[in-house]
Each structure stands twice: as structure tokens, then as C-alpha cells.
Scaffold this active site. Structure first.
Site, PDB file in Angstrom:
ATOM      1  N   SER A 151       0.853  -1.195   0.000  1.00  0.00           N
ATOM      2  CA  SER A 151       0.000   0.000   0.000  1.00  0.00           C
ATOM      3  C   SER A 151       0.883   1.238   0.000  1.00  0.00           C
ATOM      4  CB  SER A 151      -0.851  -0.013   1.264  1.00  0.00           C
ATOM      5  OG  SER A 151      -1.394   1.267   1.500  1.00  0.00           O
ATOM      6  N   SER A 152       0.358   2.335  -0.527  1.00  0.00           N
ATOM      7  CA  SER A 152       1.153   3.570  -0.560  1.00  0.00           C
ATOM      8  C   SER A 152       1.344   4.167   0.843  1.00  0.00           C
ATOM      9  CB  SER A 152       0.502   4.602  -1.487  1.00  0.00           C
ATOM     10  OG  SER A 152      -0.786   4.932  -1.023  1.00  0.00           O
ATOM     11  N   CYS A 153       0.616   3.641   1.851  1.00  0.00           N
ATOM     12  CA  CYS A 153       0.787   4.182   3.202  1.00  0.00           C
ATOM     13  C   CYS A 153       2.059   3.678   3.877  1.00  0.00           C
ATOM     14  CB  CYS A 153      -0.430   3.922   4.069  1.00  0.00           C
ATOM     15  SG  CYS A 153      -0.640   2.201   4.465  1.00  0.00           S
ATOM     16  N   LYS A 179       2.471  -4.205   6.387  1.00  0.00           N
ATOM     17  CA  LYS A 179       2.791  -4.252   4.948  1.00  0.00           C
ATOM     18  C   LYS A 179       4.303  -4.162   4.728  1.00  0.00           C
ATOM     19  CE  LYS A 179      -1.247  -4.785   3.071  1.00  0.00           C
ATOM     20  NZ  LYS A 179      -1.541  -6.002   2.306  1.00  0.00           N
TER      21      LYS A 179
END
Ligand code: GFB
Length: 309
Positions: free
Chosen positions: A108-110, A141
Site C-alpha cells: 500500500s502507498s501508506c 505491509k
């Protein structure tokens, strides 16, 4: 991948997994393995070990995860870190045990720092502090990325990791408390129009910027990378363009035809101010997103209306 290879899609009912199934079926793959949560609890190590030992898939798309929007991440941090670590540890370790040829892990981009330089390049991972509302999810992640890379190094596996931007599309979660912003606003604005409300409330200040990718484009990118990318380094997947939440609300108003006013509830968190991915690596490999945000929203709104409970 050959058309009759055994391909396990973990999370095949979710937003991402169902889009990967659609893509593979459209490409003529005939041996796709799916298990519902009732049939296989991915948090349960013994169950996952038995499943892999029996099925021995050739390829794995790891799209199963505990996910949610800013509010869900904030109120269930324990579930987000525990379930995601369990699911990915069970799948990645067992994929190695049974000799899976290639696995693709969805991040995820987070994972990038809250105040990262924009657009965010792959090498910015672990260069700063994370956004607090989703730190437990991001840590899980990041652990998944490191697990794939460590297994490649120690055991010679071919496990790749991709980092999608904020996704939306069919089979998304439209729950008003737990979902992401785009499905939440589609539902809120649709209901406001239906009930002749004069206003719709959007969380936060409306100022944060987000990048949105239609999930069928994501599935196309993931299919492309499964065939064309064998490196350890993570790859961003996005459009390379972002918009303000207030602009997103206006666009959804236009698609739905709602003429009322948008009001902002600044007591709700904004989260990361901006989260735009640098997609030059993916573009350089030969893949570009091709669904415009407005077209993606129109398709998703049609799906939402056709699938209302
Ligand atoms: O989509 P969202 O929950 O995810 O929120 P994040 C994006 C922005 O939209 C935030 C605002 O600034 C929200 O305050 N927003 C406005 C709303 N109205 C609403 C609403 O009705 N619902 C929601 N949900 N937001 C998540 C992470 O962060 O993004 C996850 O928490 C994951 O871990 C995911 O990375 C992709 O982009 O802020």
C-alpha cells in the site's frame, strides 16, 4: 504463466482479488484456486499449511488483507496489525515450503513516510515517520515486503511486492464508517440525492490530496508485473496524478447529479496531507493506467446501483 497453471488468488472476493480473477479469466486462465474465509481462515497457520501442502499452487497473488479507511485503521489498530501479519506470514512461508514459482504481494502507498517528498519514489521507504492513523497497517505491509525480500535472498524464491495507490471499483466496501473515501462519498451523495437532502458532510478539511486508481487498471498492472518483473525492489502502481478531497467530492456530485452543498467536518482526521506515487519505474517497464478518474467513478457508480443490498 501458462493458461493451465494453478494460480491461487488469496482474497478473491475483495476489491483487488476479484479484479485479478476477472483479469485472469478474461486472459483465458482455467485453473484458478479460490477459497472463501469460511473454507480457509488465512489467519490460521495450520489451516494455511494444510491448504498449500494439498493444493501446491504454481503462482500466488496475495490480495487477502484486513483493510479499511482512515477511521477503521484508527479504531481497530490491533486487528489491522495482527491479522495482516498472520495472513501474509502464513501465505508467504507456505508458498516457499511447497515451491511456488512466483508470488506477488500487494502492499500500500501508506508504507511511505507521512511527510514524504512528493511524488513518492520506491526508495523513500523507511526514510521517515509513518502517518499515525495507519501505522499498524503500514508496519504489517512493510514486514511483508521485507519477508519477500528476505526469502528471495535466503531461499532463492521469486516473491515480488507492489505498492498500489488508493484503489476503488467493483466489490469495494461501501460501509459509511469503515470504508475508504471514494466509496463512502459515492454512497453518501447517492443517498443525499435520493432523500432530497440539501447537504452532504465530508470528513476533514477537504484539503488532503489523494491519487485514485480504478481497480481493473490495478489488476492489469499486476498481471503485467507477474509476467515481466522479477526483482526484489518494490514497484509503485498508480496514475501519477492526484486531486484534493474537495475536488473528488465535486466530481462525484457531478457523476451522480446531486445539486446540494458539501460541508466539511474538521473534527475528523485528514490523515496524510498528500500521497502521490512516483510511477516512473512502472511506466519505464512499459505499463500505464488508462481509465480516467471520472470514467472509473461512473463505472463504479453503475456497479453500486446494480448491486445495492
Ligand atoms: O480513503 P481514506 O479513508 O484513506 O481517506 P487514507 C482519505 C481522505 O478522505 C482523508 C477524507 O483525508 C479523510 O478524512 N474523507 C472525507 C473521508 N470524507 C470521508 C469519508 O466519508 N470516509 C473516509 N474514509 N474518508 C487509508 C489508510 O488512508 O488509505 C489505509 O488508512 C490505506 O491504511 C488506504 O493505506 C489506502 O488515504 O487517508
Amino acid at each position: 504463466m501458462d493458461k493451465n497453471d494453478k494460480i491461487y488468488i488469496a482474497g478473491h472476493r475483495g476489491l483487488v482479488g476479484s479484479a485479478i480473477v476477472r483479469k485472469l479469466e478474461a486472459e483465458g486462465f482455467t485453473n484458478i484456486i479460490k477459497r472463501t474465509r469460511k473454507e480457509l481462515d488465512l489467519v490460521n497457520q495450520a489451516a494455511v499449511t494444510e491448504f498449500f501442502a494439498t493444493e501446491k499452487p504454481d503462482y500466488v497473488f496475495l490480495a487477502a488483507a484486513k483493510v479499511g479507511g482512515i477511521n477503521a485503521n484508527d479504531i481497530y489498530p490491533g486487528d489491522f496489525i495482527y491479522q495482516n501479519l498472520q495472513i501474509q506470514n502464513n501465505i508467504i512461508s507456505n508458498a516457499k515450503e511447497v515451491g511456488v514459482k512466483k508470488l506477488l504481494f500487494l502492499g500500500s502507498s501508506c508504507i511511505y513516510p507521512k511527510l514524504s517528498k512528493q511524488p513518492m519514489k520506491e526508495e523513500y521507504l523507511l526514510t521517515g515517520t509513518l502517518e499515525p492513523t495507519n501505522e499498524p497497517y503500514a508496519i504489517a505491509k512493510i514486514a511483508g515486503i521485507k519477508m519477500c525480500q528476505s526469502y528471495n535472498k535466503q531461499y532463492g524464491t521469486n516473491f515480488i511486492s507492489v505498492m498500489p495507490t488508493n484503489l476503488f471499483g467493483f466489490n469495494d466496501n461501501f460501509d459509511l464508517e469503515k470504508s475508504h473515501v471514494l466509496p463512502a462519498l459515492l454512497r453518501k451523495i447517492y443517498e443525499a440525492k435520493k432523500n432530497n437532502q440539501s447537504t452532504v458532510t465530508v470528513w476533514g478539511t477537504g484539503k488532503p490530496r489523494r491519487e485514485f486508481l480504478f481497480v481493473d487498471d490495478l489488476a492489469d498492472a499486476v498481471y503485467f508485473l507477474m509476467q515481466n518483473y522479477d526483482e526484489d525492489e518494490i514497484v509503485n502502481i498508480g496514475t501519477g496524478e492526484d486531486i484534493m478531497i474537495s475536488e473528488l467530492a465535486e466530481l462525484i456530485k457531478k457523476v451522480i447529479g446531486f445539486e446540494g452543498e458539501i460541508v466539511y467536518d474538521a473534527s475528523k482526521p485528514d490523515g496524510t496531507p498528500r500521497k502521490l506515487l512516483d510511477v516512473s519505474k512502472l511506466n519505464g517497464l512499459g505499463w500505464k493506467a488508462d481509465t480516467s478518474l471520472e470514467d472509473g467513478i461512473r463505472k463504479t457508480f453503475e456497479w453500486f446501483q446494480a448491486n445495492l443490498p
